[in-house]
Design an enzyme around this catalytic site. Structure first.
Site, PDB file in Angstrom:
ATOM      1  N   ILE A 119     -21.319  57.899 -71.743  1.00  0.00           N
ATOM      2  CA  ILE A 119     -20.649  57.746 -73.040  1.00  0.00           C
ATOM      3  C   ILE A 119     -20.725  56.293 -73.520  1.00  0.00           C
ATOM      4  O   ILE A 119     -21.034  56.006 -74.682  1.00  0.00           O
ATOM      5  CB  ILE A 119     -19.172  58.194 -72.935  1.00  0.00           C
ATOM      6  N   LYS A 175     -25.999  48.533 -69.745  1.00  0.00           N
ATOM      7  CA  LYS A 175     -25.353  49.410 -70.738  1.00  0.00           C
ATOM      8  C   LYS A 175     -25.165  48.687 -72.075  1.00  0.00           C
ATOM      9  O   LYS A 175     -24.547  49.214 -72.977  1.00  0.00           O
ATOM     10  CB  LYS A 175     -24.008  49.904 -70.200  1.00  0.00           C
ATOM     11  N   ASN A 217     -11.670  63.013 -59.850  1.00  0.00           N
ATOM     12  CA  ASN A 217     -11.391  61.766 -59.123  1.00  0.00           C
ATOM     13  C   ASN A 217      -9.923  61.408 -59.271  1.00  0.00           C
ATOM     14  O   ASN A 217      -9.160  62.122 -59.918  1.00  0.00           O
ATOM     15  CB  ASN A 217     -12.301  60.639 -59.629  1.00  0.00           C
ATOM     16  N   PHE A 248     -15.649  49.336 -68.064  1.00  0.00           N
ATOM     17  CA  PHE A 248     -15.040  49.024 -66.778  1.00  0.00           C
ATOM     18  C   PHE A 248     -16.094  49.260 -65.707  1.00  0.00           C
ATOM     19  O   PHE A 248     -17.010  50.059 -65.894  1.00  0.00           O
ATOM     20  CB  PHE A 248     -13.826  49.925 -66.518  1.00  0.00           C
ATOM     21  N   LYS A 262     -14.848  83.386 -59.166  1.00  0.00           N
ATOM     22  CA  LYS A 262     -14.434  82.509 -58.052  1.00  0.00           C
ATOM     23  C   LYS A 262     -15.451  82.615 -56.909  1.00  0.00           C
ATOM     24  O   LYS A 262     -15.800  83.724 -56.486  1.00  0.00           O
ATOM     25  CB  LYS A 262     -13.036  82.949 -57.579  1.00  0.00           C
TER      26      LYS A 262
HETATM   27  O1  PMT Z   1      -6.618  55.556 -64.353  1.00  0.00           O
HETATM   28  P1  PMT Z   1      -6.005  54.592 -63.358  1.00  0.00           P
HETATM   29  O2  PMT Z   1      -5.384  55.298 -62.176  1.00  0.00           O
HETATM   30  O3  PMT Z   1      -5.084  53.616 -64.021  1.00  0.00           O
HETATM   31  O4  PMT Z   1      -7.203  53.732 -62.719  1.00  0.00           O
HETATM   32  C1  PMT Z   1      -7.925  52.846 -63.505  1.00  0.00           C
HETATM   33  C2  PMT Z   1      -9.428  52.879 -63.199  1.00  0.00           C
HETATM   34  C3  PMT Z   1      -9.676  52.475 -61.764  1.00  0.00           C
HETATM   35  C4  PMT Z   1      -9.973  54.298 -63.444  1.00  0.00           C
HETATM   36  C5  PMT Z   1     -10.105  51.869 -64.197  1.00  0.00           C
HETATM   37  O5  PMT Z   1      -9.624  50.579 -63.930  1.00  0.00           O
HETATM   38  C6  PMT Z   1     -11.620  51.889 -64.064  1.00  0.00           C
HETATM   39  O6  PMT Z   1     -12.227  51.228 -63.238  1.00  0.00           O
HETATM   40  N1  PMT Z   1     -12.309  52.713 -64.919  1.00  0.00           N
HETATM   41  C7  PMT Z   1     -13.744  52.954 -64.854  1.00  0.00           C
HETATM   42  C8  PMT Z   1     -14.025  53.966 -63.779  1.00  0.00           C
HETATM   43  C9  PMT Z   1     -15.499  54.288 -63.628  1.00  0.00           C
HETATM   44  O7  PMT Z   1     -15.874  55.417 -63.701  1.00  0.00           O
HETATM   45  O8  PMT Z   1     -16.272  53.229 -63.472  1.00  0.00           O
HETATM   46  P2  PMT Z   1     -17.912  53.291 -63.328  1.00  0.00           P
HETATM   47  O9  PMT Z   1     -18.272  51.968 -62.748  1.00  0.00           O
HETATM   48  O10 PMT Z   1     -18.324  54.509 -62.606  1.00  0.00           O
HETATM   49  O11 PMT Z   1     -18.392  53.406 -64.825  1.00  0.00           O
HETATM   50  C10 PMT Z   1     -18.748  52.276 -65.615  1.00  0.00           C
HETATM   51  C11 PMT Z   1     -18.342  52.463 -67.047  1.00  0.00           C
HETATM   52  O12 PMT Z   1     -19.118  53.516 -67.636  1.00  0.00           O
HETATM   53  C12 PMT Z   1     -16.888  52.833 -67.267  1.00  0.00           C
HETATM   54  O13 PMT Z   1     -16.418  52.123 -68.401  1.00  0.00           O
HETATM   55  C13 PMT Z   1     -16.931  54.331 -67.549  1.00  0.00           C
HETATM   56  O14 PMT Z   1     -15.864  54.732 -68.426  1.00  0.00           O
HETATM   57  C14 PMT Z   1     -18.284  54.472 -68.222  1.00  0.00           C
HETATM   58  N2  PMT Z   1     -18.932  55.771 -68.033  1.00  0.00           N
HETATM   59  C15 PMT Z   1     -19.279  56.185 -66.792  1.00  0.00           C
HETATM   60  C16 PMT Z   1     -19.935  57.392 -66.627  1.00  0.00           C
HETATM   61  C17 PMT Z   1     -20.233  58.164 -67.776  1.00  0.00           C
HETATM   62  N3  PMT Z   1     -20.848  59.324 -67.665  1.00  0.00           N
HETATM   63  N4  PMT Z   1     -19.871  57.734 -68.992  1.00  0.00           N
HETATM   64  C18 PMT Z   1     -19.236  56.551 -69.153  1.00  0.00           C
HETATM   65  O15 PMT Z   1     -18.903  56.164 -70.273  1.00  0.00           O
END
Ligand code: PMT
Length: 400
Positions: A308, A342, A212, A324, A290
């Site tokens: 996580i 979560k 991403n 986030f 590949k």
């Molecule tokens: O890196 P930048 O370019 O500065 O951009 C910042 C950002 C947009 C990446 C950041 O502000 C942000 O939003 N980060 C979270 C991105 C995300 O994957 O969000 P989500 O809504 O899909 O996930 C929710 C939360 O679960 C997040 O805290 C994520 O880290 C966590 N997660 C998600 C999937 C996973 N398998 N394990 C996790 O821990």
């Protein structure tokens, strides 16, 4: 923020950001500082000395040739009185004059006549800030030990968007406090903070992957802000082009599984912040060689990655957990759902999409917790990071 007993000489140079100086004087005094204000001639076109006199409680000086003021407290005496000089806003012009060692008005004379630390909060149009002349002056001043606070990126008074905005008064006071009274202003001293940042890459074959647009900026900015608050910081980062912040331990990973394993080796900790854009799914079986372009259609089978954040929050020795939420629609609704599902202590929600949040220098966040929320308006990610750390600090203190 504690500046009690500190003598701050606040210099104002000419720029529209001078309007923020009224709030700055008030915040400095709230933090316990005694403030005396010196204005350049240019600054007096934006604010009257009388306003700042009323706010600081002392006469404001704007001229080197004011006989009455010199008789009351001469400029050398004023330079000796100060524990620090903060120039906010610092215009391109004042920075150029300081870099050249000029003493052609009271403010620059004071800066030459003092041995106390000099702090500048630049504020100017983005093109002026990026100009090689200004950047050369920044280098010269930094090499002499001058500390720059900011500038931040964002919308400017001239209508343009970019780097050159003065930091907000509260942030300037927080930064000044940390420099001048580090012992009293390191609320996270003794705390261990683990932060994830950047994207993950999930291999399709030895040369291709799913990923991403996360640049890692937000997570790296949080690592810096947590370090500045006194914490021991471990940054678990997916692939990014960013340099490691000084004083931060960095663990590089590529996949979500590696990120999970790296995070778990760092448990227990006091605070966990999941900023990384972790891939929710990975290819079931990456091809050993590949993938060849033979079939007209190619189907990928994906399997879910571990979450996580949820795993950290489910631990018996769980830290304070901050997540986030990156959403394209119904941002708050989805974020609140993630907060509960979560089992997080706090979640920072951002709207994502073309030109939003991912890979941008600035962002806007809505921070949610059980029973409350706060808006952090569009600002440079370093600025947002400091505000978020402040919010976490307010929520965590009762549990400590
Ligand atoms: O890196 P930048 O370019 O500065 O951009 C910042 C950002 C947009 C990446 C950041 O502000 C942000 O939003 N980060 C979270 C991105 C995300 O994957 O969000 P989500 O809504 O899909 O996930 C929710 C939360 O679960 C997040 O805290 C994520 O880290 C966590 N997660 C998600 C999937 C996973 N398998 N394990 C996790 O821990």
């Amino acid at each position: 923020m504690n500046l009690s007993g500190k003598h701050i000489l606040l210099g104002l140079s000419g720029g529209i950001a001078a309007y923020k100086a009224c709030d700055l004087v008030r915040r400095l005094r709230d933090a316990g500082a005694e403030v005396r204000v010196v204005m350049t001639e240019g600054a007096t076109h934006f604010l009257t000395p009388l306003t700042l006199q009323a706010l600081s409680g002392h006469p404001v000086r704007a001229s080197l040739w004011d006989e009455t003021a010199e008789a009351a407290m001469g400029h050398i005496e004023l330079a000796r009185w100060a524990d620090a000089i903060l120039i906010a806003p610092a215009s391109a012009d004042v920075m150029a004059r300081l870099a050249a060692g000029l003493a052609d008005d009271l403010l620059t004379t004071l800066c030459l006549a003092t041995e106390v630390p000099l702090f500048l909060a630049p504020a100017m149009n983005r093109v002026m800030w990026a100009h090689p002349a200004t950047q050369a002056n920044v280098q010269t001043l930094a090499a002499r030990g001058t500390t720059l606070f900011g500038p931040a990126a964002g919308t400017q008074a001239c209508g343009e968007t970019g780097e050159g905005r003065m930091l907000e008064p509260l942030e300037l006071v927080a930064l000044l406090s940390r420099h001048l009274a580090p012992e009293q202003n390191r609320p996270w001293a003794g705390r261990r903070v683990v932060i994830t940042a950047g994207p993950t890459r999930e291999a399709l074959d030895p040369v291709r992957f799913l990923s991403n647009r996360s640049s890692g900026r937000m997570g790296f900015a949080l690592a810096e802000a947590a370090r500045d608050a006194g914490a021991e910081v471990v940054l678990v980062s997916g692939p990014t082009a960013l340099p490691t912040p000084e004083g931060v331990t960095r663990i590089d990973v590529e996949t979500a599984l590696q990120m999970r394993d790296a995070v778990m080796t760092q448990m227990p900790c006091d605070i966990f912040i999941g900023t990384a854009a972790v891939a929710d799914y990975r290819p079931l079986e990456p091809a050993p060689g590949k993938i060849k372009k033979t079939a007209d259609q190619l189907n990928l089978t994906l399997v879910k990655n571990p979450d996580i954040l949820s795993e950290v929050a489910a631990r018996l020795d769980r830290p304070f957990v901050v997540g986030f939420a990156a959403e394209t629609e119904h941002v708050l609704e989805h974020a609140r759902d993630k907060l509960v599902r979560k089992r997080l202590d706090l979640i920072a929600a951002n709207r994502v999409g073309e030109g939003l949040a991912f890979d941008q220098p600035d962002n806007a966040l809505t921070v949610l917790w059980a029973g409350g929320q706060a808006e952090l308006p569009q600002a440079d990610k370093r600025q947002l990071a400091r505000q978020l750390i402040e919010l976490i600090d307010q929520r965590i203190t009762p549990r400590a």
